[in-house]
Design a protein around this motif. Structure first.
Motif, PDB file in Angstrom:
ATOM      1  N   VAL A 407     119.286   5.155 120.146  1.00 51.29           N
ATOM      2  CA  VAL A 407     120.181   6.312 120.170  1.00 51.29           C
ATOM      3  C   VAL A 407     120.197   6.906 121.567  1.00 51.29           C
ATOM      4  CG1 VAL A 407     120.634   8.594 119.199  1.00 51.29           C
ATOM      5  CG2 VAL A 407     119.736   6.785 117.740  1.00 51.29           C
ATOM      6  N   TRP A 408     121.401   7.226 122.043  1.00 51.32           N
ATOM      7  CA  TRP A 408     121.584   7.965 123.282  1.00 51.32           C
ATOM      8  C   TRP A 408     122.334   9.246 122.958  1.00 51.32           C
ATOM      9  CZ3 TRP A 408     122.439   2.762 122.787  1.00 51.32           C
ATOM     10  CH2 TRP A 408     121.661   1.911 123.581  1.00 51.32           C
ATOM     11  N   ARG A 409     121.888  10.328 123.546  1.00 50.04           N
ATOM     12  CA  ARG A 409     122.551  11.607 123.344  1.00 50.04           C
ATOM     13  C   ARG A 409     122.965  12.151 124.706  1.00 50.04           C
ATOM     14  NH1 ARG A 409     120.284  16.400 119.416  1.00 50.04           N
ATOM     15  NH2 ARG A 409     122.001  17.871 119.677  1.00 50.04           N
ATOM     16  N   ASP A 412     128.930  12.977 125.963  1.00 52.72           N
ATOM     17  CA  ASP A 412     129.964  12.322 125.163  1.00 52.72           C
ATOM     18  C   ASP A 412     129.584  12.221 123.694  1.00 52.72           C
ATOM     19  OD1 ASP A 412     127.890  10.612 125.610  1.00 52.72           O
ATOM     20  OD2 ASP A 412     129.137   8.819 125.875  1.00 52.72           O
ATOM     21  N   THR A 415     125.502   8.263 120.609  1.00 54.53           N
ATOM     22  CA  THR A 415     125.830   6.841 120.563  1.00 54.53           C
ATOM     23  C   THR A 415     124.667   6.097 119.935  1.00 54.53           C
ATOM     24  OG1 THR A 415     127.177   7.028 122.556  1.00 54.53           O
ATOM     25  CG2 THR A 415     126.473   4.825 121.904  1.00 54.53           C
ATOM     26  N   VAL A 416     124.969   5.295 118.933  1.00 51.89           N
ATOM     27  CA  VAL A 416     123.948   4.535 118.209  1.00 51.89           C
ATOM     28  C   VAL A 416     124.263   3.060 118.337  1.00 51.89           C
ATOM     29  CG1 VAL A 416     122.773   4.199 116.004  1.00 51.89           C
ATOM     30  CG2 VAL A 416     123.744   6.431 116.563  1.00 51.89           C
ATOM     31  N   GLN A 417     123.288   2.266 118.747  1.00 49.20           N
ATOM     32  CA  GLN A 417     123.437   0.816 118.734  1.00 49.20           C
ATOM     33  C   GLN A 417     122.379   0.229 117.821  1.00 49.20           C
ATOM     34  OE1 GLN A 417     122.684  -1.619 122.258  1.00 49.20           O
ATOM     35  NE2 GLN A 417     124.519  -2.803 121.764  1.00 49.20           N
ATOM     36  N   THR A 447     129.232   0.504 112.494  1.00 50.53           N
ATOM     37  CA  THR A 447     129.031  -0.139 113.791  1.00 50.53           C
ATOM     38  C   THR A 447     130.113  -1.189 114.036  1.00 50.53           C
ATOM     39  OG1 THR A 447     127.524  -1.734 112.789  1.00 50.53           O
ATOM     40  CG2 THR A 447     126.559   0.254 113.732  1.00 50.53           C
ATOM     41  N   VAL A 452     127.665  -0.851 117.713  1.00 48.02           N
ATOM     42  CA  VAL A 452     127.694   0.507 118.238  1.00 48.02           C
ATOM     43  C   VAL A 452     128.489   1.406 117.306  1.00 48.02           C
ATOM     44  CG1 VAL A 452     128.408   1.974 120.159  1.00 48.02           C
ATOM     45  CG2 VAL A 452     127.423  -0.282 120.612  1.00 48.02           C
ATOM     46  N   ARG A 454     129.612   5.751 117.084  1.00 45.77           N
ATOM     47  CA  ARG A 454     129.629   6.964 117.908  1.00 45.77           C
ATOM     48  C   ARG A 454     129.936   8.181 117.036  1.00 45.77           C
ATOM     49  NH1 ARG A 454     129.839   5.099 123.185  1.00 45.77           N
ATOM     50  NH2 ARG A 454     130.656   2.960 123.430  1.00 45.77           N
TER      51      ARG A 454
END
Length: 573
Positions: A407-409, A412, A415-417, A447, A452, A454
């Motif tokens: 997970v990136w936060r 934007d 975002t989950v990959q 995904t 991915v 979002r």
């Protein structure tokens, strides 16, 4: 029945303060000896006594006291107490008579005074019994314990100068005394703490380890001072260690230990226990199924593996955060309501030793590899340790999955990959749900071919119950995993790779031509401005130069150079 329970609770509340006060002053074995003495007196009248017998005994005791026939008075008071319905005052009079008779019967006087002390309320009422106990202990040639009884009397009558004088004289005669020994067998490592009749001296050159010796010596033991106590850590469980306090151990008011004190300190066996690391709940599907547990005083454990269906699995994960300890009632609910037993068995703890912690890696059965999902492994003693509320137990939640989310936060959104644990390939078609703190589903996304999904930035702006809390991911074949958004992020700052915080929509980089300037020189300020994509941001920019005290020295809007760069010469005064 409800009235009876209420009455019992009321009686317990009324009796508790007296027991607590009695515990404030205690001599080893005295309470048991006093109760045994009381039992011998009541045994004289197995069926009880009449009111006439009680009255005659009281009159006989009063007459004997007038004649100063203390032996007869003591015998009459023993008869009266044995006849039943004895008041605390009768015990006090018995103690006085036992001390005054010739020769004194100090042992019975001490026991009778204790019975009065344990039965009365308030410091004023306890004072006579403490003074009698101090006199009886001195008659028994136990001046150290007499000093403790007299100190308890001074605590209850701090304004009595005569009592304080008696205590000071007795302490000068007896020196520093060991007051109380408390053991902590469940501490890691086990330890014992020794309190004294007066606080230990407070000097920079006082080192407690200089005054303590262990027999037999224990290489791993540590001697420390904690407040006014000396504590010895590292004592062996299930064994007795002799602690020797050297003569001369200094206390306050000029007191010192007159002679070497030898204390036989017994540390009880450690209670059986089972401990697991509930944070390690994730078990990738292609990893060998094993679980690690720590046990104490258990040679075997029983294991029961339960599987939660997809519906119950999601409901459980929304009620209980994976990675947190599972309470016993929650574990029972899994077994009785939501889980299905797929395997039961037992396992021996190899190499276990009494009172030593053992860490064991146990292989899990093949049933857990058959299907992904959420499992509960219940662990209980399997070596005959008695069951009950105090019996050790533990429940390890196991999430068997092939879904590995990252997970990136950022500005934007989220975002989950999702990739696979075994082949690290993207997992398309995985349903990802964003849950709030109140367990509401904020959004759901699938995904793409790159694995991915979002979530838009506004979904992350909720506060309180609507703050994003977790992600639930659902893959094919009832595969499931969960990720707590409140858990710490992967942080390499302690490895020197901290990185920079997210600058937001614009990122400015400012540098100077050198680091040190003299008065009157020109500071050449240069800067670059980039947007979130790393492209030049051609925007007017104001540059503020501040003095060391925070005042603005210069505010300017320099012209923009190529590639949205800035150059501003600042002439120092």
């Amino acid at each position: 029945m409800r009235s009876l329970r209420l009455l019992a609770a009321l009686v317990a509340v009324l009796l508790a303060p007296a027991a607590a006060r009695a515990a404030e002053f205690e001599l080893p074995g005295l309470a048991a000896d006093a109760d045994a003495y009381a039992s011998t007196l009541t045994a004289r009248f197995p069926a009880g006594a009449t009111a006439q017998v009680r009255l005659r005994a009281e009159q006989a005791a009063a007459d004997a006291a007038k004649r100063r026939d203390w032996a007869a008075a003591a015998a009459a008071w023993e008869t009266r107490i044995g006849a039943g319905d004895a008041s605390p005052d009768f015990w006090l009079r018995l103690a006085e008579a036992e001390l005054r008779r010739t020769p004194p019967e100090a042992r019975h006087a001490l026991q009778a005074a204790w019975e009065n002390f344990a039965a009365v309320d308030g410091p004023v009422d306890q004072l006579p019994a403490l003074l009698l106990m101090a006199d009886a202990l001195r008659a028994l040639d136990r001046p150290d314990q007499a000093s403790l009884a007299l100190a308890a009397a001074v605590e209850r009558a701090p304004d009595d100068a005569g009592l304080r004088q008696r205590l000071a004289e007795l302490r000068r005669a007896t020196g520093l005394l060991v007051g109380r020994i408390t053991t902590e067998p469940e501490a890691d490592p086990p330890r014992a703490c020794i309190a004294f009749s007066v606080p230990l001296v407070r000097r920079d050159d006082f080192h407690p380890q200089d005054w303590v010796r262990l027999d037999p010596p224990l290489p791993g033991a540590a001697v420390t001072r904690e407040g006014d106590q000396i504590c010895v850590s590292g004592l062996p469980s299930g064994a007795t260690t002799r602690i020797l306090l050297r003569a001369g151990l200094p206390g306050q008011d000029g007191l010192a230990l007159n002679k070497q004190a030898v204390l036989a300190v017994a540390i009880a066996d450690r209670q059986p226990s089972i401990a697991i690391d509930t944070r390690l709940f994730l078990l990738p599907r292609r990893q060998a199924p094993r679980i690690t547990l720590s046990t104490v005083n258990l040679s075997a454990v029983k294991l029961r593996l339960l599987r939660l269906s997809e519906r119950n699995m999601v409901a459980f994960a929304r009620r209980v955060r994976l990675g947190e300890p599972v309470e016993s009632w929650q574990s029972d609910a899994i077994a009785e309501e939501t889980g299905r037993v797929v395997w039961e068995g037992s396992a021996a703890i190899p190499g276990w030793q009494p009172n030593h912690g053992v860490r064991t890696a146990l292989p899990l059965p093949e049933e857990i590899a058959a299907a992904p999902g959420l499992y509960a492994l219940q662990i209980t003693p399997g070596d005959g340790t008695p069951a009950g509320d105090a019996s050790p137990s533990a429940t390890q939640m196991i999430l068997r999955t092939d879904l590995a989310p990252t997970v990136w936060r950022g500005s934007d959104g989220l975002t989950v990959q999702v990739r696979g644990y075994g082949d690290v390939q993207p997992r398309p078609g995985v349903v990802v749900r964003l849950l709030a703190a109140n367990n509401d589903i904020l959004a759901e996304a699938g995904t793409d071919p790159d694995g991915v999904a979002r979530f838009a930035p506004p979904l992350l702006h909720g506060a309180g119950p609507l703050a994003p809390r977790a992600l639930h991911l659902f893959g094919p074949g009832e595969d499931f995993t969960a990720l707590a958004l409140s858990a710490p992020a992967f942080d390499l700052s302690d490895r020197g790779v901290a990185g920079q915080p997210d600058p937001g929509p614009l990122d400015g980089f400012v540098w100077l031509d050198r680091g040190i300037y003299r008065p009157g020189e020109t500071v050449r300020v240069m800067a670059l401005l980039r947007d979130a994509a790393g492209l030049p941001a051609d925007l007017p920019v104001q540059v503020l130069v501040r003095r060391p005290n925070g005042q603005v020295f210069l505010a300017a809007t320099p012209p923009r150079a190529p590639e949205a760069s800035l150059y501003l010469p600042v002439v120092l005064s």
